[in-house]
Design a protein around this motif. Structure first.
Motif: not given
Ligand code: NAP
Length: 488
Positions: A339, A180, A221, A176-177
Motif C-alpha cells: 500500500g 501493484v 498475510r 502483499g496481494v
Molecule cells: P492494496 O490493493 O491496498 O493491497 C495491499 C496488500 O498489502 C493487501 O493484500 C494487504 O493485505 C497487504 N498488506 C498490507 N499491509 C501489510 C503488511 N504489514 N504485511 C503484509 N501484507 C500487508 O494496494 P496496492 O496493490 O498498492 O494498490 C493500491 C491501489 O492502486 C489499489 O486500489 C489498486 O487497485 C490500484 N492499482 C490498480 C492497478 C490496475 O488497475 N491495474 C494497478 C496498480 C494499482 P490485507 O488485505 O490483509 O490488508
C-alpha cells in the motif's frame, strides 16, 4: 456574473494546433483556481471545473514535474497500453484555454500554501500518495529490500527513480496481494522482448533482458478470498507465456464456495485453474502464491538472501495472528507492495493516522473539524490509496461540486499570479515544454523502432524544456540534481 470564457483551442494529444498554454485567457472577472498535482485526480478536477459554462474559471495546474499525467504516466504498468485512451481523454483537459500547466513547481519548495491562498480563489490539493508503507521487520533496510513503488517508478521511467539492478537476482518476493504486486510480478515474469512495444526507457528494457529471475513469490498475510487484486489483472498475470504457477493446496482450505462475492469467486476460480494446469514447456519463470504468511525478518549478510515468514490465521476478532509456525524462502529481492501513503503538504492539515488531508467530501478541515475556506482535496490524498484511475472522476466531481457552491459572488483575485511568481524566482515550465518532451520521446522511439521511449533523466527533460520555450528555466539547482524524492 460575467460571461463564460470560450474553451477549446488546441490539441495536446496532437489533434489540433499546438498552443503554448502559458497565457490562457486572463479575464479578470474569472475565478482563479489552483490545482496542486496534474495527475488523474487533478486533471479530472480541472475538467469538471471548466465543464460548467455558467461559472467562469481559470485553472492553473501545478506539478513538481515538467510532465503532466502523474500516476497515469508513471504508475500505470507500461504494458497496459489500453489505458492510453484514458490518457488521451485526460490530455484533452489542456484543450481548454482556461487551463494552464505550470510544471516544475513544488508546494513547499517553490511556493507556499500562503502564496496560493493569496493568489487564487480556491486551491485543490491533488498530490496523490508519494510514500509507501513499511513492513517494520528486522532486515528491511538491507540492500535488495525495497518498495514496489520504487520499482514501478523505475520501469515507468520516473525522473526520480533510482536505477534498479537485477544482477544476481534469482528469486523475488512481492509482499502483499494487490494490483501493484500483480503488476510487478507480471513485468518480471514476461519475456522482455514482448515489452519492446511499451514506452519503457531503454536502460530498463536492457536490465530486464539481463534478468536471471527464475522464481517470483506473491505473499499474502490472509487467504485468496481476501486478496485485493482485481480478476482482470490476476488472469492477465496467470496467462503470461512460459509461466508455471504454484499455489499451496491449503490456500483454498476453509473457503466457503457459496458465500464469496463475484469478484472473489472469480479470483479463486482463476487461481484454482492455474494451480491445476500442467507446467508450460519450457518453464520460463515460476510464480508461487503463498497465502496465510507474513514477513517477520529479512536475512542476508551484505544483501537480502532470504525472507522469514510466520504462518498466519484469523483471530477471533478477525485480526491476523501468527500461529507459531515459521518458514523461510530464498529471496534476493524483496519488494513490499503493501500500500501507498500520502505525505504531509507543508502548512496543510494532515491526518497522520489515516495518511490523508482531513476533509468532508473534499472540503479541507482544520484540526477542530471546521471547514477551511477556499481549500479542497481530491484523489488519494482525500480518500487514501484506493481505487483505479477512473475512481478519481466521481471523487473530483464531488470536490468540485462543493468548490463551485462555495465560490464567493465575485472573484477575489483579478490578477494573474504568474508575473508575481516569476518575481519570486519561480519559472514554471509550460504545456508546450511538455509537448517538446512528448515529441522527443516519439522521435526517440522512431529511431529505435519503438512507438515511444520515455525520457527519464532530469537533465534531458529540463534541456528539452529550455530548448522548447523561453519561459522554461529549470527551478533552483542544477538540472542534474533531482528534487527530493516524492512521486505523484
Ligand atoms: P492494496 O490493493 O491496498 O493491497 C495491499 C496488500 O498489502 C493487501 O493484500 C494487504 O493485505 C497487504 N498488506 C498490507 N499491509 C501489510 C503488511 N504489514 N504485511 C503484509 N501484507 C500487508 O494496494 P496496492 O496493490 O498498492 O494498490 C493500491 C491501489 O492502486 C489499489 O486500489 C489498486 O487497485 C490500484 N492499482 C490498480 C492497478 C490496475 O488497475 N491495474 C494497478 C496498480 C494499482 P490485507 O488485505 O490483509 O490488508
Amino acid at each position: 456574473m460575467v460571461e463564460a470564457v470560450p474553451s477549446g483551442n488546441a490539441g495536446p494529444s496532437g489533434n489540433a494546433a499546438p498552443h503554448r498554454n502559458a497565457a490562457p485567457s486572463q479575464d479578470s472577472a474569472c475565478y482563479r483556481i489552483a490545482i496542486v498535482g496534474a495527475g488523474p485526480a487533478g486533471l479530472f478536477a480541472a475538467q469538471h471545473l471548466v465543464s460548467r459554462p455558467d461559472v467562469p474559471v481559470l485553472v492553473d495546474l501545478f506539478d513538481r514535474l515538467p510532465t503532466p499525467f502523474g500516476l497515469l504516466r508513471y504508475g500505470v504498468a507500461p504494458d497496459h497500453t489500453s489505458i492510453r485512451s484514458v490518457a488521451r481523454a485526460l490530455a484533452r483537459t489542456f484543450d481548454s484555454d482556461r487551463v494552464r500547466f505550470l510544471g516544475t513547481v513544488e508546494l513547499g519548495r517553490d511556493i507556499t500554501r500562503r502564496d496560493l491562498l493569496g493568489a487564487y480563489d480556491a486551491v485543490v490539493y491533488a498530490v496523490g500518495a508519494s510514500d509507501d508503507l513499511m513492513l517494520r521487520v528486522p532486515g528491511e533496510d538491507l540492500p535488495g529490500s525495497g518498495s514496489a513503488r520504487q520499482f514501478v517508478a523505475w520501469y515507468g521511467g520516473h525522473p526520480d527513480a533510482e536505477p534498479q539492478s537485477l544482477r544476481g537476482v534469482h528469486s523475488v518476493a512481492c509482499v502483499g496481494v494487490g494490483n501493484v504486486a500483480v503488476d510487478v510480478a507480471r513485468i518480471l515474469a514476461k519475456d522482455p522482448a514482448t515489452l519492446a512495444g511499451t514506452d519503457m526507457p531503454e536502460a530498463v528494457l536492457a536490465e530486464l533482458a539481463r534478468s536471471e529471475v527464475t522464481d517470483i513469490w506473491i505473499i499474502g498475510r490472509r487467504g485468496p478470498q481476501f486478496a485485493s487484486y482485481t480478476t482482470k489483472e490476476l488472469r492477465e498475470l496467470l496467462a503470461t507465456p512460459g509461466l508455471a504457477v504454484s499455489v499451496e493446496a491449503d490456500a483454498f482450505e476453509g473457503i466457503d464456495s457459496t458465500s464469496p462475492d463475484r469478484r472473489t469467486a472469480a479470483n479463486i476460480e482463476a487461481l484454482r485453474e492455474a494451480a491445476g494446469r500442467a507446467d508450460p514447456a519450457p518453464v520460463r519463470r515460476r510464480l508461487h502464491f503463498l497465502f496465510w504468511h507474513r514477513p517477520i525478518a529479512l536475512h542476508g549478510t551484505e544483501r537480502v538472501e532470504a525472507l522469514e515468514l510466520a504462518r498466519t490465521a484469523l483471530g477471533p476478532d478477525g485480526a491476523v495472528v501468527a500461529t507459531g509456525q515459521v518458514r523461510t524462502i530464498p529471496a534476493d529481492l524483496v519488494l513490499r507492495s503493501i500500500g501507498y501513503r500520502s505525505t504531509r503538504l507543508p502548512g496543510v492539515p494532515f491526518d497522520e493516522e489515516r495518511g490523508v488531508v482531513p476533509n468532508r467530501e473534499g472540503r479541507v478541515l482544520d484540526g477542530a473539524g471546521r471547514v477551511l475556506s477556499g481549500e479542497y482535496v481530491t484523489g488519494w490524498i482525500k480518500r487514501g490509496p484506493i481505487g483505479v484511475i477512473g475512481t478519481n472522476k466521481s471523487d473530483a466531481a464531488e470536490t468540485v461540486g462543493h468548490l463551485l457552491e462555495d465560490l464567493p459572488p465575485l472573484p477575489r483575485h483579478p490578477e494573474d499570479p504568474l508575473p508575481g511568481l516569476r518575481l519570486q524566482g519561480v519559472h514554471p515550465t509550460t504545456y508546450d515544454d511538455w509537448l517538446a518532451i512528448d515529441a522527443a520521446e516519439l522521435a526517440r522511439g522512431e529511431a529505435l523502432g519503438r512507438a515511444r521511449v520515455k525520457i527519464s533523466a532530469w537533465s534531458d527533460l529540463m534541456r528539452l524544456c529550455r530548448d522548447g520555450g523561453p519561459d522554461a528555466v529549470p527551478p533552483g539547482g542544477t538540472p542534474d540534481s533531482p528534487p527530493p524524492q516524492t512521486l505523484y
